[in-house]
Design a protein around this motif. Sequence first.
Motif, mmCIF file in Angstrom:
data_model
loop_
_atom_site.group_PDB
_atom_site.id
_atom_site.type_symbol
_atom_site.label_atom_id
_atom_site.label_comp_id
_atom_site.label_asym_id
_atom_site.label_seq_id
_atom_site.Cartn_x
_atom_site.Cartn_y
_atom_site.Cartn_z
ATOM 1 N N MET A 32 0.718 -1.267 0.112
ATOM 2 C CA MET A 32 0.009 0.094 0.130
ATOM 3 C C MET A 32 1.079 0.927 -0.018
ATOM 4 O O MET A 32 1.911 1.332 0.692
ATOM 5 C CB MET A 32 -0.800 -0.158 1.258
ATOM 6 C CG MET A 32 -1.669 1.228 1.192
ATOM 7 S SD MET A 32 -3.171 0.981 2.121
ATOM 8 C CE MET A 32 -4.269 0.888 1.118
ATOM 9 N N ILE A 33 0.296 2.288 -0.536
ATOM 10 C CA ILE A 33 1.359 3.453 -0.929
ATOM 11 C C ILE A 33 0.900 4.426 0.522
ATOM 12 O O ILE A 33 0.006 4.524 0.730
ATOM 13 C CB ILE A 33 0.810 4.181 -2.163
ATOM 14 C CG1 ILE A 33 1.203 3.352 -3.431
ATOM 15 C CG2 ILE A 33 1.506 5.547 -2.181
ATOM 16 C CD1 ILE A 33 0.645 3.976 -4.515
ATOM 17 N N ASP A 34 2.007 4.869 0.969
ATOM 18 C CA ASP A 34 1.979 5.786 1.995
ATOM 19 C C ASP A 34 2.172 7.136 1.745
ATOM 20 O O ASP A 34 3.026 7.881 1.744
ATOM 21 C CB ASP A 34 3.011 5.359 2.929
ATOM 22 C CG ASP A 34 2.974 5.982 4.467
ATOM 23 O OD1 ASP A 34 2.037 6.988 4.657
ATOM 24 O OD2 ASP A 34 3.615 5.973 5.349
ATOM 25 N N PHE A 35 0.991 7.621 1.157
ATOM 26 C CA PHE A 35 0.992 9.130 0.713
ATOM 27 C C PHE A 35 1.361 10.140 1.805
ATOM 28 O O PHE A 35 1.885 11.053 1.551
ATOM 29 C CB PHE A 35 -0.302 9.419 -0.066
ATOM 30 C CG PHE A 35 -0.589 8.782 -1.099
ATOM 31 C CD1 PHE A 35 0.128 9.088 -2.214
ATOM 32 C CD2 PHE A 35 -1.477 7.939 -1.013
ATOM 33 C CE1 PHE A 35 -0.149 8.493 -3.639
ATOM 34 C CE2 PHE A 35 -2.047 7.119 -2.477
ATOM 35 C CZ PHE A 35 -1.158 7.317 -3.806
ATOM 36 N N ALA A 36 0.849 9.781 2.907
ATOM 37 C CA ALA A 36 1.260 10.922 4.014
ATOM 38 C C ALA A 36 2.825 10.873 4.403
ATOM 39 O O ALA A 36 3.297 12.168 4.322
ATOM 40 C CB ALA A 36 0.599 10.512 5.283
ATOM 41 N N ASN A 37 3.319 9.773 4.494
ATOM 42 C CA ASN A 37 4.715 9.958 4.407
ATOM 43 C C ASN A 37 5.637 10.288 3.364
ATOM 44 O O ASN A 37 6.326 11.241 3.302
ATOM 45 C CB ASN A 37 5.257 8.460 4.386
ATOM 46 C CG ASN A 37 6.708 8.189 5.057
ATOM 47 O OD1 ASN A 37 7.275 9.315 5.478
ATOM 48 N ND2 ASN A 37 7.424 7.068 4.591
ATOM 49 N N ALA A 79 4.153 12.755 1.205
ATOM 50 C CA ALA A 79 3.987 14.413 1.486
ATOM 51 C C ALA A 79 4.885 15.040 2.341
ATOM 52 O O ALA A 79 5.266 16.094 2.200
ATOM 53 C CB ALA A 79 2.490 14.343 1.580
ATOM 54 N N LEU A 80 4.987 14.141 3.720
ATOM 55 C CA LEU A 80 5.850 14.888 4.460
ATOM 56 C C LEU A 80 7.376 14.974 4.461
ATOM 57 O O LEU A 80 8.074 15.813 4.468
ATOM 58 C CB LEU A 80 5.790 13.959 5.868
ATOM 59 C CG LEU A 80 6.304 14.272 7.022
ATOM 60 C CD1 LEU A 80 5.976 15.538 7.632
ATOM 61 C CD2 LEU A 80 6.279 13.311 8.200
ATOM 62 N N THR A 81 7.746 13.946 3.533
ATOM 63 C CA THR A 81 8.949 14.060 3.033
ATOM 64 C C THR A 81 9.326 15.224 2.108
ATOM 65 O O THR A 81 10.520 15.832 2.274
ATOM 66 C CB THR A 81 9.622 12.482 2.415
ATOM 67 O OG1 THR A 81 9.383 11.367 3.411
ATOM 68 C CG2 THR A 81 11.010 12.559 2.004
ATOM 69 N N ARG A 82 8.406 15.300 1.322
ATOM 70 C CA ARG A 82 8.588 16.463 0.467
ATOM 71 C C ARG A 82 8.500 17.515 0.896
ATOM 72 O O ARG A 82 8.975 18.680 0.524
ATOM 73 C CB ARG A 82 7.534 16.235 -0.901
ATOM 74 C CG ARG A 82 7.910 15.020 -1.746
ATOM 75 C CD ARG A 82 7.000 15.185 -2.966
ATOM 76 N NE ARG A 82 7.541 13.898 -4.045
ATOM 77 C CZ ARG A 82 6.673 13.449 -5.040
ATOM 78 N NH1 ARG A 82 5.577 14.263 -5.132
ATOM 79 N NH2 ARG A 82 6.989 12.466 -5.667
ATOM 80 N N LEU A 83 7.405 17.852 1.808
ATOM 81 C CA LEU A 83 7.299 19.026 2.608
ATOM 82 C C LEU A 83 8.629 19.316 3.471
ATOM 83 O O LEU A 83 9.224 20.570 3.278
ATOM 84 C CB LEU A 83 6.044 18.894 3.669
ATOM 85 C CG LEU A 83 5.987 20.284 4.472
ATOM 86 C CD1 LEU A 83 5.698 21.483 3.852
ATOM 87 C CD2 LEU A 83 4.961 20.034 5.560
ATOM 88 N N ILE A 84 9.323 18.404 4.067
ATOM 89 C CA ILE A 84 10.541 18.737 4.833
ATOM 90 C C ILE A 84 11.628 19.058 3.668
ATOM 91 O O ILE A 84 12.544 20.233 4.119
ATOM 92 C CB ILE A 84 10.984 17.224 5.636
ATOM 93 C CG1 ILE A 84 10.092 17.126 6.764
ATOM 94 C CG2 ILE A 84 12.396 17.561 5.952
ATOM 95 C CD1 ILE A 84 10.389 15.741 7.615
ATOM 96 N N ARG A 85 11.742 18.264 2.591
ATOM 97 C CA ARG A 85 12.792 18.807 1.756
ATOM 98 C C ARG A 85 12.803 20.348 1.268
ATOM 99 O O ARG A 85 13.448 21.058 0.938
ATOM 100 C CB ARG A 85 12.654 17.817 0.471
ATOM 101 C CG ARG A 85 13.790 17.865 -0.666
ATOM 102 C CD ARG A 85 13.864 17.071 -1.453
ATOM 103 N NE ARG A 85 13.552 15.628 -1.206
ATOM 104 C CZ ARG A 85 12.625 15.015 -1.796
ATOM 105 N NH1 ARG A 85 11.976 15.100 -2.873
ATOM 106 N NH2 ARG A 85 12.699 13.740 -1.186
#
Length: 110
Positions: free
Chosen positions: A1-6, A8-14
């Motif tokens: 299953m794809i963890d979209f929240a993770n 999105a959070l990774t991209r936001l931090i970057r």
Amino acid sequence: MIDFANIALTRLIRLRRLMAEPVVDVTPEVEQAPPFFMVWRPSGKPPMKCHTARDVAEGEAERVARLNPGHDVFVLAPATRVRAQMVEREDFGQAHPLGCLCPTCDQIPF
């Protein structure tokens, strides 16, 4: 299953990290002598040499003006220097063979 929240959070931090770091550094305004001078004649060839002293560049401009009567000859000096400071690279190479269905390869990041 794809963890979209993770994802999105990774991209936001970057993105926040990239926004916090200056990408372009502009030299501060300081009264100092320009590092070089160039002689330019609009109807001639582009400048080929940088002169380290203004008086030398002005002498060259006079010489070029005598060779080309009636033409404008300018002594140019840089006004601003801008230099990019950061380049970010992100590789998305496939660590496993194509068609691998392990949990790592099964997550599509978009």
